[in-house]
Design an enzyme around this catalytic site. Structure first.
Site, mmCIF file in Angstrom:
data_model
loop_
_atom_site.group_PDB
_atom_site.id
_atom_site.type_symbol
_atom_site.label_atom_id
_atom_site.label_comp_id
_atom_site.label_asym_id
_atom_site.label_seq_id
_atom_site.Cartn_x
_atom_site.Cartn_y
_atom_site.Cartn_z
ATOM 1 N N TYR A 181 0.809 13.912 0.120
ATOM 2 C CA TYR A 181 0.309 14.628 1.294
ATOM 3 C C TYR A 181 0.528 16.137 1.165
ATOM 4 O O TYR A 181 0.738 16.835 2.155
ATOM 5 C CB TYR A 181 0.948 14.065 2.584
ATOM 6 N N GLU A 234 0.835 -1.205 0.000
ATOM 7 C CA GLU A 234 0.000 0.000 0.000
ATOM 8 C C GLU A 234 0.869 1.254 0.000
ATOM 9 O O GLU A 234 0.755 2.090 0.887
ATOM 10 C CB GLU A 234 -0.890 0.006 1.252
ATOM 11 N N PRO A 235 1.739 1.403 -0.976
ATOM 12 C CA PRO A 235 2.601 2.581 -0.965
ATOM 13 C C PRO A 235 1.842 3.837 -1.382
ATOM 14 O O PRO A 235 1.019 3.792 -2.295
ATOM 15 C CB PRO A 235 3.665 2.236 -2.015
ATOM 16 N N CYS A 272 -2.249 33.787 8.486
ATOM 17 C CA CYS A 272 -2.049 34.484 9.756
ATOM 18 C C CYS A 272 -1.816 33.505 10.898
ATOM 19 O O CYS A 272 -2.673 33.315 11.770
ATOM 20 C CB CYS A 272 -3.238 35.388 10.040
ATOM 21 N N GLU A 273 -0.680 32.855 10.868
ATOM 22 C CA GLU A 273 -0.275 31.899 11.903
ATOM 23 C C GLU A 273 1.249 31.891 11.923
ATOM 24 O O GLU A 273 1.872 31.859 10.857
ATOM 25 C CB GLU A 273 -0.693 30.472 11.517
ATOM 26 N N ARG A 298 3.404 7.572 -0.464
ATOM 27 C CA ARG A 298 4.502 8.524 -0.639
ATOM 28 C C ARG A 298 5.554 8.037 -1.633
ATOM 29 O O ARG A 298 6.065 8.801 -2.438
ATOM 30 C CB ARG A 298 5.161 8.733 0.732
ATOM 31 N N ARG A 353 2.712 20.078 5.665
ATOM 32 C CA ARG A 353 3.687 19.166 6.263
ATOM 33 C C ARG A 353 4.743 19.854 7.131
ATOM 34 O O ARG A 353 5.063 19.356 8.207
ATOM 35 C CB ARG A 353 4.375 18.308 5.191
HETATM 36 N N1 LLP Z 1 -1.569 2.023 4.414
HETATM 37 C C1 LLP Z 1 -2.114 2.524 5.539
HETATM 38 C C2 LLP Z 1 -2.993 1.677 6.334
HETATM 39 C C3 LLP Z 1 -1.840 3.860 5.916
HETATM 40 O O1 LLP Z 1 -2.364 4.335 7.037
HETATM 41 C C4 LLP Z 1 -0.995 4.646 5.124
HETATM 42 C C5 LLP Z 1 -0.684 6.032 5.484
HETATM 43 C C6 LLP Z 1 -0.463 4.079 3.959
HETATM 44 C C7 LLP Z 1 -0.761 2.763 3.632
HETATM 45 C C8 LLP Z 1 0.450 4.837 3.033
HETATM 46 O O2 LLP Z 1 1.620 5.206 3.677
HETATM 47 P P1 LLP Z 1 2.859 5.782 2.846
HETATM 48 O O3 LLP Z 1 3.313 4.693 1.926
HETATM 49 O O4 LLP Z 1 2.394 6.968 2.105
HETATM 50 O O5 LLP Z 1 3.850 6.120 3.873
HETATM 51 N N2 LLP Z 1 0.324 12.895 6.146
HETATM 52 C C9 LLP Z 1 1.536 12.256 6.611
HETATM 53 C C10 LLP Z 1 1.550 10.780 6.298
HETATM 54 C C11 LLP Z 1 0.341 10.069 6.863
HETATM 55 C C12 LLP Z 1 0.306 8.609 6.483
HETATM 56 C C13 LLP Z 1 -1.011 8.001 6.861
HETATM 57 N N3 LLP Z 1 -1.159 6.634 6.505
HETATM 58 C C14 LLP Z 1 2.736 12.976 6.002
HETATM 59 O O6 LLP Z 1 2.535 13.945 5.279
HETATM 60 O O7 LLP Z 1 3.876 12.614 6.270
#
Ligand code: LLP
Length: 431
Positions: free
Chosen positions: A386, A286-287, A357-358, A289, A325
């Protein structure tokens, strides 16, 4: 590898000059590279060749329809967390039977919609949710495919807000409790066990935690396979990307953070593949990022400069509402000028701040940068994941536009929001 580079002193995304895109579409502007997303997807898939796998892109990272369409065409599945994401995936041509539906708070109506659409699996996060899904499925004379999200209790992740695999997080079901949930599911009815899932966190820049978590899961996975005939094991997402030196590192066949060269894509695959292969199950990933993070930039123009006795400020037209972020996770994004500076160009240390304004409205703090003047165009790198997906209209700032570049082809894939859209649905009560 990504396709952002200076060509003749001008920062380009594939064959498109970013300054020209900013002139045409205005700023703040998100620009994505289709070639980069495809490259990342294919590289990950190739690294797992030899293992039956399905890459379910985590839609939350970037849910623009054009990005979903591109990945659907590559054959990707999707990891969704809301009815809204299901709607987006189906609208973009994604297949429901390649969607896993995750999240701790699925509502009845979301469950009904996902069931009707025919998702591949409900990734269940609690016993209460299992009961709710069973009830909805039975009411519709259906059987809901499910996988329990097991919490492997492994610490990992770039920031405390994005670490999910520890037992103190709200996510998943305690490892030791998981078999009981499958047994319970059998007695509840309306449920069909199809897999098991884990996810330990995000922006993880070493292979160790992934391998450790998979290792911890193996006995459980084997047992569920024997006792319940599950067909897949989802190892979640979380693979980190290069935020530092992201521009320079993009040219290399190299993955991960240069300052912590712990993780390469091949290294990630190599650390988990030998553990996974003997299972003979379909492996889901489940990638989010990893696929889109380094495939996007946020273009912003310098409005003003300002100096206090303590600091220099570069005030730009993108704020925390466009990219949260830095404010939320102390996220570090490389910021580079669209015009390549001369090697001996003056540099300065400044805060790059937005118009919101923060005091938390900054894109970078105490950052050494080539001195920037009003009118200059800057690119905030690694903003494809994100970034827009977490944008808001705080301070009544319309959402930015988004552009997708594919070679020399440029498409506006989301129009800039206008002020009428900003207030759509709002009403003043009649007097
Ligand atoms: N699978 C599940 C169950 C998740 O909760 C997430 C991310 C992913 C896959 C994907 O994760 P990734 O491969 O993108 O790392 N907004 C934060 C990141 C929050 C991630 C939430 N869950 C940021 O900007 O760093």
């Amino acid at each position: 590898m990504h396709f952002f580079h200076y060509r003749d002193g001008r920062l380009c995304c594939e064959d498109a000059d970013l300054a020209a895109l900013a002139d045409q579409h205005g700023t703040p502007l998100y620009v994505y590279s289709a070639g980069t997303i495809r490259d990342h997807y294919r590289r990950l898939s190739t690294a797992l060749a030899g293992i039956d796998h399905l890459i379910c892109y985590a839609v939350k990272a970037n849910s623009n329809a054009a990005v979903l369409d591109l990945l659907a065409r590559e054959g990707a599945g999707f990891d969704i967390v809301s009815g809204g994401e299901l709607f987006r995936v189906l609208r973009a041509g994604g297949r429901a039977d390649r969607c896993t539906f995750a999240g701790v708070g699925k509502t009845r109506s979301e469950i009904e919609r996902a069931l009707a659409a025919g998702v591949k699996s409900f990734n269940v996060e609690s016993e209460g949710e299992l009961e709710r899904i069973s009830e909805v499925a039975r009411a519709h004379g259906a059987e809901a495919p499910f996988a329990v999200r097991a919490n492997p209790d492994v610490a990992a992740g770039g920031h405390k807000y994005i670490s999910t695999g520890k037992s103190e997080n709200k996510f998943g079901v305690a490892h030791e409790d998981v078999p009981r949930l499958y047994a319970r599911a059998a007695s509840l009815g309306g449920l069909r066990p199809v897999g098991v899932q884990m996810h330990i966190g995000s922006q993880i820049t070493e292979a160790g935690p992934f391998a450790l978590a998979v290792e911890r899961m193996l006995p459980l996975v084997g047992r569920l396979q024997r006792e319940h005939g599950i067909g897949f094991f989802s190892i979640g997402g979380g693979v980190g990307i290069a935020y530092h030196h992201s521009l320079a590192s993009g040219a290399e066949e190299w993955w991960g953070v240069r300052d912590q060269p712990g993780l390469t894509l091949a290294g990630y695959a190599a650390s988990v593949a030998p553990l996974l292969r003997p299972l003979g199950l379909t492996i889901l990933l489940e990638p989010g990022r990893l696929l889109v993070g380094n495939a996007g930039v946020l273009l912003t123009r310098v409005l003003y400069r300002k100096e206090s006795p303590a600091k220099k400020f570069v005030i730009v037209d993108a704020g925390m509402n466009d990219l949260i972020r830095p404010a939320l996770y102390s996220g570090w994004h490389e910021i580079v000028p669209a015009r390549q500076p001369a090697a001996d160009a003056p540099r300065e240390t400044a805060d790059v701040v937005g118009p919101v304004c923060e005091s938390g409205d900054f894109l970078a703090q105490n950052r050494e940068l080539p001195a920037a003047a009003p009118g200059d165009l800057l690119a905030v790198m690694s903003a494809g994941a994100y970034g827009f997906a977490m944008a808001s209209t705080y301070n009544s700032r319309p959402l930015a536009a988004e552009v997708l570049v594919d070679g020399d082809r440029v498409d506006l894939v989301r129009e800039r929001q206008d002020e009428e859209e900003l207030v759509r649905g709002e009403r003043i009560p009649p007097r």
